[in-house]
Motif scaffolding. Structure first.
Motif, PDB file in Angstrom:
ATOM      1  N   TYR A  98       0.805  -1.237   0.000  1.00 41.32           N
ATOM      2  CA  TYR A  98       0.000   0.000   0.000  1.00 41.32           C
ATOM      3  C   TYR A  98       0.830   1.275   0.000  1.00 41.32           C
ATOM      4  O   TYR A  98       0.488   2.238   0.684  1.00 41.32           O
ATOM      5  CB  TYR A  98      -0.936   0.053   1.229  1.00 41.32           C
ATOM      6  N   HIS A  99       1.967   1.304  -0.715  1.00 44.81           N
ATOM      7  CA  HIS A  99       2.719   2.567  -0.719  1.00 44.81           C
ATOM      8  C   HIS A  99       3.461   2.792  -2.031  1.00 44.81           C
ATOM      9  O   HIS A  99       3.519   1.914  -2.892  1.00 44.81           O
ATOM     10  CB  HIS A  99       3.685   2.617   0.469  1.00 44.81           C
ATOM     11  N   SER A 100       4.007   3.995  -2.153  1.00 43.29           N
ATOM     12  CA  SER A 100       4.885   4.456  -3.241  1.00 43.29           C
ATOM     13  C   SER A 100       4.163   5.027  -4.451  1.00 43.29           C
ATOM     14  O   SER A 100       4.811   5.479  -5.397  1.00 43.29           O
ATOM     15  CB  SER A 100       5.840   3.334  -3.718  1.00 43.29           C
ATOM     16  N   GLY A 101       2.821   5.008  -4.466  1.00 47.64           N
ATOM     17  CA  GLY A 101       2.091   5.384  -5.673  1.00 47.64           C
ATOM     18  C   GLY A 101       1.960   6.874  -5.963  1.00 47.64           C
ATOM     19  O   GLY A 101       1.813   7.249  -7.127  1.00 47.64           O
ATOM     20  N   PHE A 102       2.023   7.741  -4.948  1.00 48.94           N
ATOM     21  CA  PHE A 102       1.847   9.175  -5.200  1.00 48.94           C
ATOM     22  C   PHE A 102       3.164   9.758  -5.703  1.00 48.94           C
ATOM     23  O   PHE A 102       3.841  10.536  -5.018  1.00 48.94           O
ATOM     24  CB  PHE A 102       1.368   9.902  -3.934  1.00 48.94           C
ATOM     25  N   ALA A 103       3.538   9.355  -6.911  1.00 47.58           N
ATOM     26  CA  ALA A 103       4.846   9.704  -7.462  1.00 47.58           C
ATOM     27  C   ALA A 103       4.784   9.605  -8.983  1.00 47.58           C
ATOM     28  O   ALA A 103       3.827   9.073  -9.550  1.00 47.58           O
ATOM     29  CB  ALA A 103       5.898   8.734  -6.923  1.00 47.58           C
ATOM     30  N   GLU A 104       5.819  10.122  -9.638  1.00 44.41           N
ATOM     31  CA  GLU A 104       5.825  10.072 -11.109  1.00 44.41           C
ATOM     32  C   GLU A 104       6.221   8.693 -11.640  1.00 44.41           C
ATOM     33  O   GLU A 104       5.878   8.346 -12.765  1.00 44.41           O
ATOM     34  CB  GLU A 104       6.769  11.143 -11.651  1.00 44.41           C
ATOM     35  N   TYR A 105       6.971   7.933 -10.830  1.00 46.85           N
ATOM     36  CA  TYR A 105       7.382   6.579 -11.243  1.00 46.85           C
ATOM     37  C   TYR A 105       7.231   5.619 -10.070  1.00 46.85           C
ATOM     38  O   TYR A 105       7.416   6.009  -8.915  1.00 46.85           O
ATOM     39  CB  TYR A 105       8.861   6.566 -11.678  1.00 46.85           C
ATOM     40  N   VAL A 106       6.915   4.355 -10.383  1.00 45.29           N
ATOM     41  CA  VAL A 106       6.924   3.303  -9.346  1.00 45.29           C
ATOM     42  C   VAL A 106       7.607   2.062  -9.920  1.00 45.29           C
ATOM     43  O   VAL A 106       7.641   1.868 -11.140  1.00 45.29           O
ATOM     44  CB  VAL A 106       5.497   2.904  -8.883  1.00 45.29           C
ATOM     45  N   CYS A 107       8.110   1.219  -9.016  1.00 41.94           N
ATOM     46  CA  CYS A 107       8.618  -0.099  -9.405  1.00 41.94           C
ATOM     47  C   CYS A 107       7.745  -1.157  -8.747  1.00 41.94           C
ATOM     48  O   CYS A 107       7.357  -1.005  -7.584  1.00 41.94           O
ATOM     49  CB  CYS A 107      10.050  -0.300  -8.910  1.00 41.94           C
ATOM     50  N   THR A 108       7.415  -2.197  -9.480  1.00 44.34           N
ATOM     51  CA  THR A 108       6.626  -3.298  -8.912  1.00 44.34           C
ATOM     52  C   THR A 108       6.990  -4.597  -9.615  1.00 44.34           C
ATOM     53  O   THR A 108       7.435  -4.578 -10.762  1.00 44.34           O
ATOM     54  CB  THR A 108       5.106  -3.037  -9.085  1.00 44.34           C
ATOM     55  N   ARG A 109       6.771  -5.717  -8.910  1.00 43.70           N
ATOM     56  CA  ARG A 109       6.937  -7.012  -9.589  1.00 43.70           C
ATOM     57  C   ARG A 109       5.749  -7.252 -10.512  1.00 43.70           C
ATOM     58  O   ARG A 109       5.842  -8.003 -11.461  1.00 43.70           O
ATOM     59  CB  ARG A 109       7.068  -8.137  -8.559  1.00 43.70           C
ATOM     60  N   GLY A 110       4.621  -6.650 -10.189  1.00 46.08           N
ATOM     61  CA  GLY A 110       3.468  -6.674 -11.093  1.00 46.08           C
ATOM     62  C   GLY A 110       2.751  -8.010 -11.167  1.00 46.08           C
ATOM     63  O   GLY A 110       1.987  -8.248 -12.089  1.00 46.08           O
ATOM     64  N   LYS A 111       2.954  -8.882 -10.153  1.00 46.09           N
ATOM     65  CA  LYS A 111       2.344 -10.225 -10.202  1.00 46.09           C
ATOM     66  C   LYS A 111       0.816 -10.163 -10.237  1.00 46.09           C
ATOM     67  O   LYS A 111       0.184 -10.970 -10.912  1.00 46.09           O
ATOM     68  CB  LYS A 111       2.772 -11.041  -8.978  1.00 46.09           C
ATOM     69  N   ALA A 112       0.248  -9.201  -9.476  1.00 46.77           N
ATOM     70  CA  ALA A 112      -1.222  -9.119  -9.447  1.00 46.77           C
ATOM     71  C   ALA A 112      -1.725  -7.979 -10.329  1.00 46.77           C
ATOM     72  O   ALA A 112      -2.866  -7.554 -10.202  1.00 46.77           O
ATOM     73  CB  ALA A 112      -1.686  -8.936  -8.005  1.00 46.77           C
ATOM     74  N   TRP A 113      -0.870  -7.473 -11.205  1.00 47.29           N
ATOM     75  CA  TRP A 113      -1.255  -6.372 -12.102  1.00 47.29           C
ATOM     76  C   TRP A 113      -1.791  -6.938 -13.413  1.00 47.29           C
ATOM     77  O   TRP A 113      -1.593  -8.116 -13.726  1.00 47.29           O
ATOM     78  CB  TRP A 113      -0.046  -5.481 -12.395  1.00 47.29           C
ATOM     79  N   ALA A 114      -2.431  -6.061 -14.194  1.00 51.87           N
ATOM     80  CA  ALA A 114      -3.005  -6.515 -15.468  1.00 51.87           C
ATOM     81  C   ALA A 114      -2.759  -5.465 -16.546  1.00 51.87           C
ATOM     82  O   ALA A 114      -2.429  -4.314 -16.239  1.00 51.87           O
ATOM     83  CB  ALA A 114      -4.505  -6.735 -15.304  1.00 51.87           C
ATOM     84  N   LEU A 115      -2.925  -5.888 -17.805  1.00 46.55           N
ATOM     85  CA  LEU A 115      -2.864  -4.943 -18.921  1.00 46.55           C
ATOM     86  C   LEU A 115      -4.121  -4.083 -18.896  1.00 46.55           C
ATOM     87  O   LEU A 115      -5.221  -4.610 -18.692  1.00 46.55           O
ATOM     88  CB  LEU A 115      -2.796  -5.698 -20.249  1.00 46.55           C
ATOM     89  N   LYS A 116      -3.951  -2.778 -19.097  1.00 47.98           N
ATOM     90  CA  LYS A 116      -5.115  -1.888 -19.095  1.00 47.98           C
ATOM     91  C   LYS A 116      -5.888  -2.044 -20.414  1.00 47.98           C
ATOM     92  O   LYS A 116      -5.289  -1.922 -21.481  1.00 47.98           O
ATOM     93  CB  LYS A 116      -4.657  -0.432 -18.948  1.00 47.98           C
ATOM     94  N   PRO A 117      -7.174  -2.323 -20.348  1.00 50.88           N
ATOM     95  CA  PRO A 117      -7.948  -2.386 -21.596  1.00 50.88           C
ATOM     96  C   PRO A 117      -7.972  -1.016 -22.264  1.00 50.88           C
ATOM     97  O   PRO A 117      -8.053   0.010 -21.575  1.00 50.88           O
ATOM     98  CB  PRO A 117      -9.357  -2.767 -21.135  1.00 50.88           C
ATOM     99  N   ALA A 118      -7.927  -1.008 -23.600  1.00 52.52           N
ATOM    100  CA  ALA A 118      -7.903   0.267 -24.333  1.00 52.52           C
ATOM    101  C   ALA A 118      -9.181   1.071 -24.085  1.00 52.52           C
ATOM    102  O   ALA A 118      -9.177   2.298 -24.150  1.00 52.52           O
ATOM    103  CB  ALA A 118      -7.737  -0.018 -25.825  1.00 52.52           C
ATOM    104  N   SER A 119     -10.268   0.370 -23.755  1.00 53.54           N
ATOM    105  CA  SER A 119     -11.543   1.078 -23.584  1.00 53.54           C
ATOM    106  C   SER A 119     -11.640   1.833 -22.252  1.00 53.54           C
ATOM    107  O   SER A 119     -12.583   2.585 -22.041  1.00 53.54           O
ATOM    108  CB  SER A 119     -12.704   0.090 -23.693  1.00 53.54           C
ATOM    109  N   LEU A 120     -10.686   1.593 -21.351  1.00 50.00           N
ATOM    110  CA  LEU A 120     -10.724   2.324 -20.072  1.00 50.00           C
ATOM    111  C   LEU A 120      -9.598   3.357 -20.044  1.00 50.00           C
ATOM    112  O   LEU A 120      -8.492   3.087 -20.517  1.00 50.00           O
ATOM    113  CB  LEU A 120     -10.544   1.365 -18.887  1.00 50.00           C
ATOM    114  N   THR A 121      -9.881   4.516 -19.474  1.00 54.32           N
ATOM    115  CA  THR A 121      -8.835   5.529 -19.325  1.00 54.32           C
ATOM    116  C   THR A 121      -7.908   5.104 -18.176  1.00 54.32           C
ATOM    117  O   THR A 121      -8.256   4.235 -17.357  1.00 54.32           O
ATOM    118  CB  THR A 121      -9.441   6.899 -18.974  1.00 54.32           C
ATOM    119  N   PHE A 122      -6.730   5.742 -18.097  1.00 56.25           N
ATOM    120  CA  PHE A 122      -5.835   5.464 -16.966  1.00 56.25           C
ATOM    121  C   PHE A 122      -6.537   5.792 -15.647  1.00 56.25           C
ATOM    122  O   PHE A 122      -6.377   5.084 -14.652  1.00 56.25           O
ATOM    123  CB  PHE A 122      -4.546   6.287 -17.091  1.00 56.25           C
TER     124      PHE A 122
END
Ligand SMILES: NC(=O)c1ccc[n+]([C@@H]2O[C@H](COP(=O)([O-])OP(=O)(O)OC[C@H]3O[C@@H](n4cnc5c(N)ncnc54)[C@H](OP(=O)(O)O)[C@@H]3O)[C@@H](O)[C@H]2O)c1
Length: 321
Positions: A98-122
């Motif tokens: 639950y940290h590090s996100g209020f920044a211009e860059y983050v690092c993550t292993r991204g295991k529980a992350w997903a590709l953003k669908p084109a139909s959704l905005t950031f």
């Protein structure tokens, strides 16, 4: 890079916009240029240091000095052992810890992350990870709802609650949303059949009973929640006071044996599959990420103040230039 930094628990006044070192990805991580990051109550809790679980890892002062966990952005560099994503991928997910996100860059292993669908905005994508997965695991997995069952969602006008109302309606439930006076019409607009103003009425004392209760903000006693359940009903808390959670551990088994009702804590398991499932529902227009306000990175303190001062309806999102 720019980030919103804090060194002590307190009000939004302790947050400062500062230049900090840009993170470098480890071999198993990716570096992401943040486009949007949403605000969660977990950020507010991490800011003020309450409830007590918000101080895990830093009893006297925060162990990590950048808050923010739900990020959407573009992969810039992948570590040599990271097989999750490629540079240029648009991705979204929840930061570990639950940290590090209020920044211009983050690092993550991204295991529980997903590709953003084109139909959704950031911005829309950043609104989904924590709140959407809480709602999915609460309503779909713990609720196991049948059409017509009565469901109460406590804290239904906030981030996870707004997803939970919509999911419970998809499963055909009769939904009661509980939140403050200013959010009653908003909960109705998302599909709530009935609304309760927590500043006027205590839902554990009005004589009504429910098949399932999902509680985003648990402060009553375990016995009060049991009273609000029908026979064989289930109650799951996601957030609230540690004192209340301890009661679930102490009295939950006894309540189960003697009253046949479940009163428990839901420990949310982050995973890509669930993030994708809830996102597919958003893409199909079956549910919507309800975004109330947007702020630039420099105004994270105002965004957190807005959430902490009981006004945010659904999600608040930070757009990172
Ligand atoms: N169990 C887990 O594994 C897990 C994982 C992640 C997060 N969490 C927790 O889950 C919770 C999720 O919250 P969220 O992001 O949905 O928060 P949120 O957006 O702040 O929503 C909570 C809502 O509850 C309302 N509320 C406040 N006091 C209330 C009361 N006494 N009765 C009824 N409603 C009340 C708030 O309204 P006001 O504006 O009036 O305050 C707000 O609308 C957080 O506590 C977070 O720490 C748990």
């Amino acid at each position: 890079m720019k980030a919103i930094v804090y060194g002590q628990y307190g009000s939004p006044d302790v947050l400062k916009l500062e230049e900090v070192e840009k993170p470098a990805p480890a071999d198993d991580e990716v570096l992401i240029k943040v486009q949007a990051v949403s605000v969660n109550r977990s950020d507010w809790e991490g800011l003020i240091g309450k409830p007590l679980y918000a101080r895990i890892g830093g009893l006297r002062k925060p162990s990590n000095n950048i808050l923010g966990s739900d990020v959407a952005g573009r992969v810039e560099i992948t570590g040599k052992n990271n097989r999750e994503f490629q540079p240029g991928n648009e991705v979204f997910g929840e930061m570990e810890g639950y940290h590090s996100g209020f920044a211009e860059y983050v690092c993550t292993r991204g295991k529980a992350w997903a590709l953003k669908p084109a139909s959704l905005t950031f911005e829309q994508a950043s609104a989904i990870p924590q709140a959407g997965v809480i709602a999915l695991q609460g309503i779909r997995d713990k609720g196991q709802l049948q059409p017509g069952q009565k469901v109460l969602i406590n804290g239904a006008g906030g981030g996870a609650g707004t997803f939970a109302i919509q999911l419970a309606k998809l499963y055909g439930a009769e939904v009661t949303g509980v939140d403050n006076t200013g959010k009653l019409d908003f909960m109705r607009s998302l599909g709530a059949d009935h609304v309760i103003d927590y500043t006027q009425e205590n839902f554990t004392r009005n004589g009504k009973q429910y098949d399932f209760i999902l509680d985003l903000i648990a402060y009553h006693s375990a016995f009060a929640y049991a009273r609000a359940l029908k026979p064989n009903g289930s109650y799951y808390a996601v957030g609230g006071s540690v004192f209340t959670f301890l009661q679930f551990l102490l009295f939950g088994p006894w309540i189960r044996r003697t009253l046949g009702k479940k009163v428990r804590l839901l420990v949310v398991q982050r995973n890509r599959k669930d993030l994708e499932s809830v996102t597919e529902l958003c893409e199909a227009g079956k549910i919507v990420p309800a975004i109330d306000r947007r702020y630039p990175l420099s105004e994270v303190p105002e965004a957190l103040r807005y959430l902490g001062e009981n006004r945010a309806k659904g999600k608040v999102v930070i757009t990172v230039e």
